[in-house]
Design a protein around this motif. Sequence first.
Motif, PDB file in Angstrom:
ATOM      1  N   LEU A 145       1.000  -1.247   0.030  1.00  0.00           N
ATOM      2  CA  LEU A 145      -0.100   0.010  -0.019  1.00  0.00           C
ATOM      3  C   LEU A 145       0.837   1.352   0.221  1.00  0.00           C
ATOM      4  O   LEU A 145       0.486   2.335  -0.601  1.00  0.00           O
ATOM      5  CB  LEU A 145      -0.856   0.000   1.095  1.00  0.00           C
ATOM      6  N   THR A 146       2.044   1.262   0.549  1.00  0.00           N
ATOM      7  CA  THR A 146       2.908   2.278   0.492  1.00  0.00           C
ATOM      8  C   THR A 146       3.296   2.743  -0.766  1.00  0.00           C
ATOM      9  O   THR A 146       3.413   3.927  -1.226  1.00  0.00           O
ATOM     10  CB  THR A 146       4.095   2.074   1.440  1.00  0.00           C
ATOM     11  N   THR A 147       3.526   1.410  -1.505  1.00  0.00           N
ATOM     12  CA  THR A 147       4.091   1.849  -3.053  1.00  0.00           C
ATOM     13  C   THR A 147       2.917   2.193  -3.884  1.00  0.00           C
ATOM     14  O   THR A 147       3.037   3.266  -4.752  1.00  0.00           O
ATOM     15  CB  THR A 147       4.397   0.242  -3.501  1.00  0.00           C
ATOM     16  N   LEU A 148       1.780   1.764  -3.366  1.00  0.00           N
ATOM     17  CA  LEU A 148       0.723   1.857  -4.368  1.00  0.00           C
ATOM     18  C   LEU A 148       0.201   3.534  -4.178  1.00  0.00           C
ATOM     19  O   LEU A 148      -0.189   4.053  -4.892  1.00  0.00           O
ATOM     20  CB  LEU A 148      -0.807   1.009  -3.636  1.00  0.00           C
ATOM     21  N   THR A 149       0.430   4.390  -2.992  1.00  0.00           N
ATOM     22  CA  THR A 149       0.089   5.394  -2.680  1.00  0.00           C
ATOM     23  C   THR A 149       1.371   6.361  -3.157  1.00  0.00           C
ATOM     24  O   THR A 149       0.968   7.295  -3.130  1.00  0.00           O
ATOM     25  CB  THR A 149      -0.081   5.606  -1.149  1.00  0.00           C
ATOM     26  N   GLY A 150       2.388   5.947  -3.332  1.00  0.00           N
ATOM     27  CA  GLY A 150       3.592   6.772  -3.995  1.00  0.00           C
ATOM     28  C   GLY A 150       4.317   7.031  -2.749  1.00  0.00           C
ATOM     29  O   GLY A 150       5.476   7.531  -3.041  1.00  0.00           O
ATOM     30  N   TRP A 151       4.133   6.654  -1.626  1.00  0.00           N
ATOM     31  CA  TRP A 151       5.079   7.076  -0.521  1.00  0.00           C
ATOM     32  C   TRP A 151       6.130   6.200  -0.475  1.00  0.00           C
ATOM     33  O   TRP A 151       7.344   6.653  -0.177  1.00  0.00           O
ATOM     34  CB  TRP A 151       4.317   6.605   0.830  1.00  0.00           C
ATOM     35  N   GLY A 152       6.175   5.001  -1.128  1.00  0.00           N
ATOM     36  CA  GLY A 152       7.493   4.081  -1.321  1.00  0.00           C
ATOM     37  C   GLY A 152       8.387   4.959  -2.154  1.00  0.00           C
ATOM     38  O   GLY A 152       9.522   4.866  -1.733  1.00  0.00           O
ATOM     39  N   PHE A 153       8.007   5.631  -3.470  1.00  0.00           N
ATOM     40  CA  PHE A 153       8.812   6.185  -4.147  1.00  0.00           C
ATOM     41  C   PHE A 153       9.203   7.637  -3.384  1.00  0.00           C
ATOM     42  O   PHE A 153      10.755   7.779  -3.756  1.00  0.00           O
ATOM     43  CB  PHE A 153       8.298   6.361  -5.450  1.00  0.00           C
ATOM     44  N   ARG A 154       8.498   8.139  -2.770  1.00  0.00           N
ATOM     45  CA  ARG A 154       8.654   9.554  -2.142  1.00  0.00           C
ATOM     46  C   ARG A 154       9.836   9.269  -0.896  1.00  0.00           C
ATOM     47  O   ARG A 154      10.967  10.046  -1.296  1.00  0.00           O
ATOM     48  CB  ARG A 154       7.678  10.185  -1.675  1.00  0.00           C
ATOM     49  N   PHE A 155       9.629   8.275  -0.339  1.00  0.00           N
ATOM     50  CA  PHE A 155      10.487   8.203   1.125  1.00  0.00           C
ATOM     51  C   PHE A 155      11.408   7.238   1.020  1.00  0.00           C
ATOM     52  O   PHE A 155      12.514   7.106   1.652  1.00  0.00           O
ATOM     53  CB  PHE A 155       9.405   8.087   2.311  1.00  0.00           C
ATOM     54  N   LEU A 156      11.226   6.131   0.364  1.00  0.00           N
ATOM     55  CA  LEU A 156      11.998   4.784   0.538  1.00  0.00           C
ATOM     56  C   LEU A 156      13.049   4.560  -0.570  1.00  0.00           C
ATOM     57  O   LEU A 156      14.137   4.272  -0.421  1.00  0.00           O
ATOM     58  CB  LEU A 156      11.120   3.740   0.770  1.00  0.00           C
ATOM     59  N   TRP A 157      12.445   4.935  -1.921  1.00  0.00           N
ATOM     60  CA  TRP A 157      13.423   4.751  -2.976  1.00  0.00           C
ATOM     61  C   TRP A 157      13.404   5.411  -3.984  1.00  0.00           C
ATOM     62  O   TRP A 157      13.042   5.542  -5.026  1.00  0.00           O
ATOM     63  CB  TRP A 157      13.442   3.118  -3.526  1.00  0.00           C
ATOM     64  N   PRO A 158      13.609   6.975  -3.593  1.00  0.00           N
ATOM     65  CA  PRO A 158      13.196   7.937  -4.573  1.00  0.00           C
ATOM     66  C   PRO A 158      14.299   8.107  -5.917  1.00  0.00           C
ATOM     67  O   PRO A 158      13.828   8.668  -6.818  1.00  0.00           O
ATOM     68  CB  PRO A 158      13.514   9.404  -3.661  1.00  0.00           C
ATOM     69  N   ALA A 159      15.446   7.307  -5.725  1.00  0.00           N
ATOM     70  CA  ALA A 159      16.175   7.238  -6.908  1.00  0.00           C
ATOM     71  C   ALA A 159      16.303   5.972  -7.499  1.00  0.00           C
ATOM     72  O   ALA A 159      17.163   5.807  -8.557  1.00  0.00           O
ATOM     73  CB  ALA A 159      17.649   7.705  -6.227  1.00  0.00           C
ATOM     74  N   ALA A 160      15.269   5.229  -7.554  1.00  0.00           N
ATOM     75  CA  ALA A 160      15.191   3.918  -7.971  1.00  0.00           C
ATOM     76  C   ALA A 160      13.864   3.627  -8.795  1.00  0.00           C
ATOM     77  O   ALA A 160      12.925   3.159  -8.257  1.00  0.00           O
ATOM     78  CB  ALA A 160      15.666   2.950  -7.072  1.00  0.00           C
ATOM     79  N   PRO A 161      13.259   4.484  -9.751  1.00  0.00           N
ATOM     80  CA  PRO A 161      12.115   4.509 -10.356  1.00  0.00           C
ATOM     81  C   PRO A 161      11.782   2.964 -10.821  1.00  0.00           C
ATOM     82  O   PRO A 161      10.735   2.354 -10.931  1.00  0.00           O
ATOM     83  CB  PRO A 161      12.214   5.422 -11.517  1.00  0.00           C
ATOM     84  N   VAL A 162      12.975   2.216 -11.404  1.00  0.00           N
ATOM     85  CA  VAL A 162      12.658   0.915 -11.946  1.00  0.00           C
ATOM     86  C   VAL A 162      12.205  -0.046 -10.646  1.00  0.00           C
ATOM     87  O   VAL A 162      11.279  -0.701 -10.945  1.00  0.00           O
ATOM     88  CB  VAL A 162      13.953   0.342 -12.468  1.00  0.00           C
ATOM     89  N   TRP A 163      12.791   0.156  -9.773  1.00  0.00           N
ATOM     90  CA  TRP A 163      12.417  -0.703  -8.413  1.00  0.00           C
ATOM     91  C   TRP A 163      11.054  -0.172  -8.018  1.00  0.00           C
ATOM     92  O   TRP A 163      10.258  -1.048  -7.804  1.00  0.00           O
ATOM     93  CB  TRP A 163      13.139  -0.479  -7.318  1.00  0.00           C
ATOM     94  N   ASN A 164      10.804   0.854  -8.118  1.00  0.00           N
ATOM     95  CA  ASN A 164       9.244   1.377  -7.853  1.00  0.00           C
ATOM     96  C   ASN A 164       8.173   0.760  -8.647  1.00  0.00           C
ATOM     97  O   ASN A 164       7.233   0.362  -8.121  1.00  0.00           O
ATOM     98  CB  ASN A 164       9.214   2.984  -8.003  1.00  0.00           C
ATOM     99  N   GLU A 165       8.539   0.401 -10.017  1.00  0.00           N
ATOM    100  CA  GLU A 165       7.421  -0.375 -10.756  1.00  0.00           C
ATOM    101  C   GLU A 165       7.500  -1.917 -10.255  1.00  0.00           C
ATOM    102  O   GLU A 165       6.533  -2.292 -10.072  1.00  0.00           O
ATOM    103  CB  GLU A 165       7.983  -0.062 -12.028  1.00  0.00           C
ATOM    104  N   LYS A 166       8.694  -2.437  -9.973  1.00  0.00           N
ATOM    105  CA  LYS A 166       8.657  -3.897  -9.691  1.00  0.00           C
ATOM    106  C   LYS A 166       8.160  -4.220  -8.391  1.00  0.00           C
ATOM    107  O   LYS A 166       7.594  -4.923  -8.082  1.00  0.00           O
ATOM    108  CB  LYS A 166      10.014  -4.274  -9.748  1.00  0.00           C
ATOM    109  N   ALA A 167       8.273  -3.112  -7.257  1.00  0.00           N
ATOM    110  CA  ALA A 167       7.752  -3.465  -6.095  1.00  0.00           C
ATOM    111  C   ALA A 167       6.472  -3.368  -6.094  1.00  0.00           C
ATOM    112  O   ALA A 167       6.043  -4.200  -5.100  1.00  0.00           O
ATOM    113  CB  ALA A 167       8.403  -2.054  -5.026  1.00  0.00           C
ATOM    114  N   ILE A 168       5.586  -3.048  -6.973  1.00  0.00           N
ATOM    115  CA  ILE A 168       4.159  -3.240  -6.943  1.00  0.00           C
ATOM    116  C   ILE A 168       3.835  -4.673  -7.118  1.00  0.00           C
ATOM    117  O   ILE A 168       3.176  -5.351  -6.428  1.00  0.00           O
ATOM    118  CB  ILE A 168       3.559  -2.365  -7.843  1.00  0.00           C
TER     119      ILE A 168
END
Length: 594
Positions: free
Chosen positions: A221-244
Motif C-alpha cells: 500500500l505504501t508503494t501504491l500510494t506513492g509513499w514508497g517512491f517518495r520516502f524509501l527509494w526516490p532514486a530507483a524508479p525501476v524498483w518502484n515499478e517492480k515493488a508493486i
Amino acid sequence: MKRLTTLLLSMLISASAQAGVLSLAEGDDRLALDEYVFYLEDVDADLTFTEIRSSTAWQANESTFNAGYSASAWWFRLVLDNASERSLERWLELSAPLLDSVHVYVVEADKLVSRYRFGALQPFEERLLPHENFIVPLRWEPGQRLEVYLRVQAAKSLEAPMALYTPKAFAEYDYRRNAAKGLFLGAMLLIGLQNLLLFGSFRDRAYLFYVGFVISMALFLTTLTGWGFRFLWPAAPVWNEKAILLGICLVSGFGLAFIRNLFGPHVQSLLLTRIYRLAYGVTGFGMLVAVIAPYSLGLPFALLPAVMASVIGITVGILAWRRGVAIGKYFTLSWAPVFLGVFIVIGLKLGWLPANVVTRNALFAGVGLEMLLFSLALATRINAERRARLLAQRQVLETERKVKEELEERVAQRSRELDQLNEQLRILSTTDELTGLANRRILESRLAELWRDNKRKGRYLALIFADIDWFKAVNDTHGHAVGDAVLQGVADRIREVVEALGGLAARYGGEEFCILLPGYGLAVAAAAAERIRVSVGEAVYPAHGLKIGVTLSLGVAARVPDTRATYLSLLQQADQALYRAKAAGRDRVCTPDA
C-alpha cells in the motif's frame, strides 16, 4: 448577501465549464476538475503538441477519468480564466502517483509559457514539488486565460483524478490525508508487532505468517500510494515499478501460508494440499516474472496468486465455519472485506468499474476491516484459551479440595490412589504421547546417568540414532494422520528389539528415534540396529485405508566413557554415522568408521 454571492459564483463556474472554460475567483480554495476536463486518445502515442491543439476529437469528461490498462497516450485539456481582480495562485494536483510519464504544457495567448516532464519512471527529484502525486503550480493575472495540457501514459492502470487548490488549502488537505494514511499504516505495523509478540508467546506459526502478511500489505500500500517512491527509494524508479508486483506476490504468499497454518488439521484434504502447492508455485513464478519481465507482462502473473489467495481464504474460512471450528466464523467475516476489495480494485484497474471514492479506497477499507475484525477474532481466541486455562486451574483446585476431604476419611485408600495417579503422571511426563516411547527429556537424563555409571564401571555404552527415510513425503502426500500411524508402527518395531536387549528407546524428535544400549559394544549394537532396520523395512503399516511401507537409516556409536569427553561426544558420533547412512543412499546401518 454571502449566500447570494456564492450562488452567483457557482452559476458563473457552471456556465463557464459548459463552454469549455473554467472561470475562477478568489474564494475557490479547492475544486475537483473531473467534469471540467476534456480528453483525447492518442492511440499510436505519436501526436505532437501542435497537432492535438488543433484537433477536433476532444471529448468532454463527466467523472474521474479511468482508461483501465491502455497502451495509448492520453491528452487532457483544461482552460482556466482568472475572474477575480487579483493575481491567482493555484496548485494543480494529478492524484495518480504510478503514471509512467506526465508531460505538462501551459499556454497563455497561444504561446507556450511552461513545459514540465515527470513521472513514476523518472527520478523523484525531477518533480516540481516533493510530493507523491504530481503537482503543477500555476499563477495568472486578472483577466488572463491559461490553457493547461497534460499528456499521460502508463503501462499500469491509467486513472487521472485532478483537483485545483490554493497552496494553503492543499497544505491543509494534504496534512489530513497524510495523517489518515499514516495512522492506517501505523495501525498495520502495530498489529504486526502484536502478532509477533503472540508468536513469541504461543509459538504458533500462524501468527508469524500473519506478521508477514501485514508487513507485506503495508509495503504494498505504501508503494501504491506513492509513499514508497517518495520516502524509501526516490532514486530507483525501476524498483518502484517492480515493488508493486513483488508486493502483490508477497501479500498472496504470506496470506496463503497464514490461512494454511491457522486452520491446520481442521480443514485438510489431499485436494486442498494440492491447491495450496499450486498457489505457492504460481506465487513464486509471479515473483520471478516480476523481477525479470516488464510490468505489463508481470501484472497478470501477480494478480493470479492474489485472486487465488482471496478465493482460497474465503472458501477455507466457510469450510471451517461449517465444521464448527471456533475461529472459522471470525476469519470468514474478516476475510470477506479483503476478498471484496481485491475484486473491486481489479475491476477498477481493468476499467470495468468507475473510479470514485468507493472503488479507489476499496482495498484500504477491506484491509482495515480485515485487521479490525481479525484482531477481535484473535482477542476472542486468546480469551477462550485463557478461560480454558482458568477452568483447568479451577478443576485442579477443586480436585485438590476433594482429595483433602477424602484423605481425612480414607487415608490409606486415598494414598494408594495418589500413588497410582503419580505413576500415571510420571509415565506421561517421561513418555512420548504419540508413540509410547520415552521422550527426549527422559532420554537425555538417562544418558547422562548411564555415562557416569559406565565410566565408573569401565563398561561400554552404545547409542543408535534412527531416522525414517523420506518421511516428509508421507506427510505431504497422505497427511499427518497417516504419518502419525506410521510413526506408531515404527516405534512398535523398535520397542520389540530394544526391550529384548534391556535398552531404552525414545522418540528424539519428528521422525527421529534414539536408542541406548548400556553394556554393549559397537558390534552388538550394530547388529541390533540391523535387526531394527530389517524389521521396520519388512513391515506394512495400515492407516486410513492405506498400506504404507518405509525404511530406516541408522547411525551407531559405542565407547567406554572416560573423563576426556562427555556424553555429547557419543551423541555426535552417532549423529555423524546417521548422516553417513543417509549420504550413502539411506536404508542402511553405518558406524563412525564404516
